[in-house]
Design a protein around this motif. Sequence first.
Motif, PDB file in Angstrom:
ATOM      1  N   ILE A  29       3.021 -22.505 -13.356  1.00 46.09           N
ATOM      2  CA  ILE A  29       3.656 -20.657 -13.437  1.00 46.09           C
ATOM      3  C   ILE A  29       2.777 -19.604 -13.159  1.00 46.09           C
ATOM      4  CG2 ILE A  29       3.802 -19.026 -15.951  1.00 46.09           C
ATOM      5  CD1 ILE A  29       5.593 -21.858 -15.731  1.00 46.09           C
ATOM      6  N   ALA A  30       1.215 -19.007 -13.061  1.00 43.91           N
ATOM      7  CA  ALA A  30       1.014 -18.436 -12.616  1.00 43.91           C
ATOM      8  C   ALA A  30       1.259 -18.481 -11.279  1.00 43.91           C
ATOM      9  CB  ALA A  30      -1.219 -18.687 -12.692  1.00 43.91           C
ATOM     10  N   GLU A  81     -14.829 -11.305  -6.894  1.00 44.61           N
ATOM     11  CA  GLU A  81     -14.584 -10.918  -5.462  1.00 44.61           C
ATOM     12  C   GLU A  81     -14.504  -9.785  -5.381  1.00 44.61           C
ATOM     13  OE1 GLU A  81     -11.931 -13.586  -3.783  1.00 44.61           O
ATOM     14  OE2 GLU A  81     -13.343 -14.950  -3.959  1.00 44.61           O
ATOM     15  N   LEU A  82     -13.702  -8.853  -6.116  1.00 46.30           N
ATOM     16  CA  LEU A  82     -12.634  -8.010  -6.994  1.00 46.30           C
ATOM     17  C   LEU A  82     -13.678  -7.110  -7.182  1.00 46.30           C
ATOM     18  CD1 LEU A  82      -9.309  -8.607  -8.327  1.00 46.30           C
ATOM     19  CD2 LEU A  82     -10.388  -7.560  -6.058  1.00 46.30           C
ATOM     20  N   ARG A  83     -14.979  -7.312  -8.175  1.00 47.34           N
ATOM     21  CA  ARG A  83     -15.900  -6.511  -8.048  1.00 47.34           C
ATOM     22  C   ARG A  83     -17.001  -5.869  -7.182  1.00 47.34           C
ATOM     23  NH1 ARG A  83     -16.388  -9.820 -13.301  1.00 47.34           N
ATOM     24  NH2 ARG A  83     -17.477 -10.978 -12.419  1.00 47.34           N
ATOM     25  N   LEU A 109     -14.333 -21.361 -21.979  1.00 49.09           N
ATOM     26  CA  LEU A 109     -14.525 -20.982 -20.863  1.00 49.09           C
ATOM     27  C   LEU A 109     -13.876 -18.994 -21.143  1.00 49.09           C
ATOM     28  CD1 LEU A 109     -14.565 -21.331 -17.852  1.00 49.09           C
ATOM     29  CD2 LEU A 109     -11.537 -21.600 -17.784  1.00 49.09           C
ATOM     30  N   SER A 110     -12.908 -18.525 -22.004  1.00 50.11           N
ATOM     31  CA  SER A 110     -13.054 -17.582 -21.818  1.00 50.11           C
ATOM     32  C   SER A 110     -13.930 -16.657 -22.430  1.00 50.11           C
ATOM     33  CB  SER A 110     -11.743 -17.600 -22.921  1.00 50.11           C
ATOM     34  OG  SER A 110     -10.601 -18.276 -22.941  1.00 50.11           O
ATOM     35  N   ARG A 111     -14.667 -16.977 -22.999  1.00 53.25           N
ATOM     36  CA  ARG A 111     -16.078 -16.419 -23.646  1.00 53.25           C
ATOM     37  C   ARG A 111     -16.528 -16.637 -22.731  1.00 53.25           C
ATOM     38  NH1 ARG A 111     -15.044 -19.165 -29.007  1.00 53.25           N
ATOM     39  NH2 ARG A 111     -16.066 -21.114 -27.590  1.00 53.25           N
ATOM     40  N   ALA A 112     -17.100 -17.605 -21.380  1.00 54.26           N
ATOM     41  CA  ALA A 112     -18.250 -17.329 -20.448  1.00 54.26           C
ATOM     42  C   ALA A 112     -17.927 -16.775 -20.053  1.00 54.26           C
ATOM     43  CB  ALA A 112     -17.857 -18.909 -20.071  1.00 54.26           C
ATOM     44  N   VAL A 113     -16.296 -16.308 -19.475  1.00 58.03           N
ATOM     45  CA  VAL A 113     -16.035 -15.583 -18.521  1.00 58.03           C
ATOM     46  C   VAL A 113     -16.020 -13.993 -19.117  1.00 58.03           C
ATOM     47  CG1 VAL A 113     -14.052 -14.823 -17.588  1.00 58.03           C
ATOM     48  CG2 VAL A 113     -14.372 -17.159 -17.852  1.00 58.03           C
ATOM     49  N   LEU A 114     -15.677 -13.601 -20.434  1.00 54.49           N
ATOM     50  CA  LEU A 114     -15.944 -12.297 -20.414  1.00 54.49           C
ATOM     51  C   LEU A 114     -17.785 -11.838 -20.831  1.00 54.49           C
ATOM     52  CD1 LEU A 114     -13.324 -12.650 -23.755  1.00 54.49           C
ATOM     53  CD2 LEU A 114     -13.271 -11.185 -21.369  1.00 54.49           C
ATOM     54  N   SER A 115     -18.363 -13.562 -21.007  1.00 48.45           N
ATOM     55  CA  SER A 115     -19.968 -12.632 -21.221  1.00 48.45           C
ATOM     56  C   SER A 115     -20.661 -12.463 -19.776  1.00 48.45           C
ATOM     57  CB  SER A 115     -20.950 -13.750 -21.802  1.00 48.45           C
ATOM     58  OG  SER A 115     -20.791 -15.457 -21.062  1.00 48.45           O
ATOM     59  N   GLY A 116     -19.654 -12.927 -18.741  1.00 52.77           N
ATOM     60  CA  GLY A 116     -20.325 -12.625 -17.563  1.00 52.77           C
ATOM     61  C   GLY A 116     -20.455 -14.366 -16.616  1.00 52.77           C
ATOM     62  N   ILE A 126      -8.690 -16.957 -11.530  1.00 50.15           N
ATOM     63  CA  ILE A 126      -8.795 -15.841 -11.602  1.00 50.15           C
ATOM     64  C   ILE A 126      -9.924 -15.368 -11.776  1.00 50.15           C
ATOM     65  CG2 ILE A 126      -8.072 -13.801 -13.376  1.00 50.15           C
ATOM     66  CD1 ILE A 126      -5.443 -15.830 -13.968  1.00 50.15           C
ATOM     67  N   ALA A 127     -11.035 -16.144 -12.601  1.00 49.49           N
ATOM     68  CA  ALA A 127     -12.622 -15.112 -12.498  1.00 49.49           C
ATOM     69  C   ALA A 127     -13.125 -15.250 -11.518  1.00 49.49           C
ATOM     70  CB  ALA A 127     -13.427 -16.459 -13.703  1.00 49.49           C
TER      71      ALA A 127
END
Length: 847
Positions: free
Chosen positions: A292-293, A603-605, A508-515, A597-598
């Motif tokens: 889908i992505a 890379e964008l950052r 996983l989402s929490r890990a991504v949001l927490s950096g 995505i992460a």
Amino acid sequence: MTMPGAGPRAARRGRLTVYLGAAPGVGKTYAMLDEAERRRGRGTDVVVGLVETHGRAGTAAKVGTLEVIPRREVTYRGTRLTELDVDAVIARAPEVVLVDELAHSNAPGSKHPQRWQDVHDLLDAGIDVVTTVNVQHLASLTDDVEAITGVRQQETLPDQVVRDAEQIQLVDLSPHQLRRRLAHGNVYRSEQIDASLSQYFREGNLTALREVALLWLADRVDDALTRYRVDHDIGSMWPARERIVVAVTGGEESETLVRRASRIAQRAAGSELLAVHVLATDGLPSAPPAAIAAQRSLVESLDGTFHTVLGEDVPSAVIDFARGVNATMVVVGVSRHSRWRQALLGSSSNEIARLSGAIDVHLVTHEKARTGVRVPSRFSSLSRGRRVAGWVSAVVVPALLATLFAWLDRDPDNLPSHLMIYLAGVVAVALVGGRWPALVAAVLSFVVLNWFNTEPTGQLVVDRPEDVLALAVFVVVAASVASVVDLAARRTIQAYRARAEASTLAALSRAVLSGEDTAEAIVQRLNLTFGLDEVRLEARGAERARWEPVATAGHARTSSTATVVRIDDGRRLVLHGRALAASDRQVVEAFGSQAGIALEHRELREQAAAARTLEHAEATRTALLAAVSHDLRTPLSAIRAAVDGLSSDVSLDLEDTAALVDTIQDSTGRLERLIDNLLDLSRLQTGSVQPVLRRASLEEVVPVAVEPWVGALDLDLPEDLPLVTTDVGLLERVVANLVSNAVRHSPAGAAVRVSASATRDSIEIRVADAGPGVPDERKQTMFAPFQRLDDRGGAGLGLGLAVADGLATAVGATVTAEDTPGGGLTMLVTVPRDGVSADGHRGGADG
């Protein structure tokens, strides 16, 4: 004079009419004046608030006898400017006012920074406004117009201002007609014609601007049409614009459908491509997130939009979506199901065509058409142990019950009670082993009951009709209960699995949001979640390049199974260990998609940080060049003039000679200070400042630092101040820069006060002036390089405060700005006392 009816008009908001020009010079001001004449001819009270003729005789003549409200005069930096007098128009209270150039920026000191805000005041007063604006001034089109013409528009206004207008009239000319008007001198003065024709007014530019204007106006008209259909509850499709909806499933054929739909949409200018994916709520597995992505990215790369909707029935959801967006065509693929399955159950594509009504349906064939879709086995949701126990119990339970009844109750007339007990046994088998073992248990129980409990016993024969009915009901009830129990057990397992998957993805989402979005953290979490031997994230730079490991967690055994999950064309996950179930693989694909995505965000950052660094360096370089070109040139010019005067043949008296020598000395001193500040800033930015900290008294620092300005100071330095730990030379530079800045901004005759006092952990040096002060918002940026505190063009690059702040930080001190009581600015330097670290902790005596 106030016209009758002004009071009632103020109770309503005025109406806005906009003449939208496709390019400068198309005649929008002339068209606005033409409408004013028509309205006045109908008896409407029309006045001219502001019309710009730009020296065009035809436009000036068109104003004619219309009443013109005098403009408001503004003087800015010695220049006389005129602006719309909003208060005079409101006091006059006409029915309609003409206001030209809606995107104009007002002169500094006006009530509003832009003219469209003045127009809002007029509308709030109940006055109708007729105005003009060119399409290149719309904020959303700024980048597009710059790409077409190479010119960046400095005056813009929000699109919504024009969209909210009661009427929008497009004023347009063909490129040939507009260029001819320009060549005849009807737009610009003669000296501007050749340059305009060869630059902004090239035929290609004008054609593109014309199309941009038409498409923007079409969007606005489309919004109005949508509102009308909603307000009037119109559900039928009105084909005012081509909208192509493509239904994507996540399967391999979806890419073919999307590309075909894109080609169809490109046949008509202004067409839209919308992809819709339906998340079915019937409990069946959905498409892999990675697929889908990928399809979402494909749609967006083709200038389409991707939408996800929920629906119990996929065909109905697709058609409801298409009707909601007023689509003209739906693109679907030929069903992947086999012919016999389509004959029995139908197909989504056929159902979409049946429900479409007035919407066209375009059916696309593809390689996967009618190749069949593997139906996932529902048997695999139970563990192997439960399956074995279920089949064993399917045989043992009927046999055990038959043995028990043979010992305890051999009466054939107790068939109903025996049926209930056997039914309970079948339910128990269903709870353990699921549907099929329960059905086998029901059949065996039927045989046992027939053999032992129905006449004649010992035979598989039933004589009495009531026994036949009882046995038939038993089999039906047993099968039904077994199916329901089995379904409930499977749904429970699916719910537990879904909760586990959701918890995993949430973690996983929490890990991504927490950096925690490093590649190592992602593969480590994936490895721990699924208990694998090794998880490896690999990447490659080109399609046929070799895969290189980016991050690895665990160690693979030689005998372990390898599973490869593609994230995108440039990244993949390689998992070593147990073979993954289909449901686990879907979660891993979601992990992979989230990981991709992460990593892209990281890379964008990094790119954004690098770009900010380059931007800061470029801004510093530009500011430095601009400042140096002026501030270094000024003292050099003074020195050169003084030297020329001294070396000339003209005889000078002692007074003139002394004045020229003073000029050379002053200018040389200014040059020295400028160069010192530039060198200090360079050292600070490269990190080459190495302070030498030692015990020192402020009497070693302050008097030396303020010596050049001692006559303009009020110095208050107590003799009993404690020692500080600092670099004497650097702290002296800090105080000198602050005092120099304070003296420069103080009024003539006002002394700068320099004082010092002790606190528990530090010594505070205050440099207070009685100058104009600094607004609170400027205090946040005043320590940045090249920031002058006023526009007087003083002798400096705006580096004094930046250097002072940097040097203070190097020696463990801080510089902050405060307001001086009674007016002015106070710079506070806080220096740690001897034996106290910069963070306030007391330590040893050594600095």
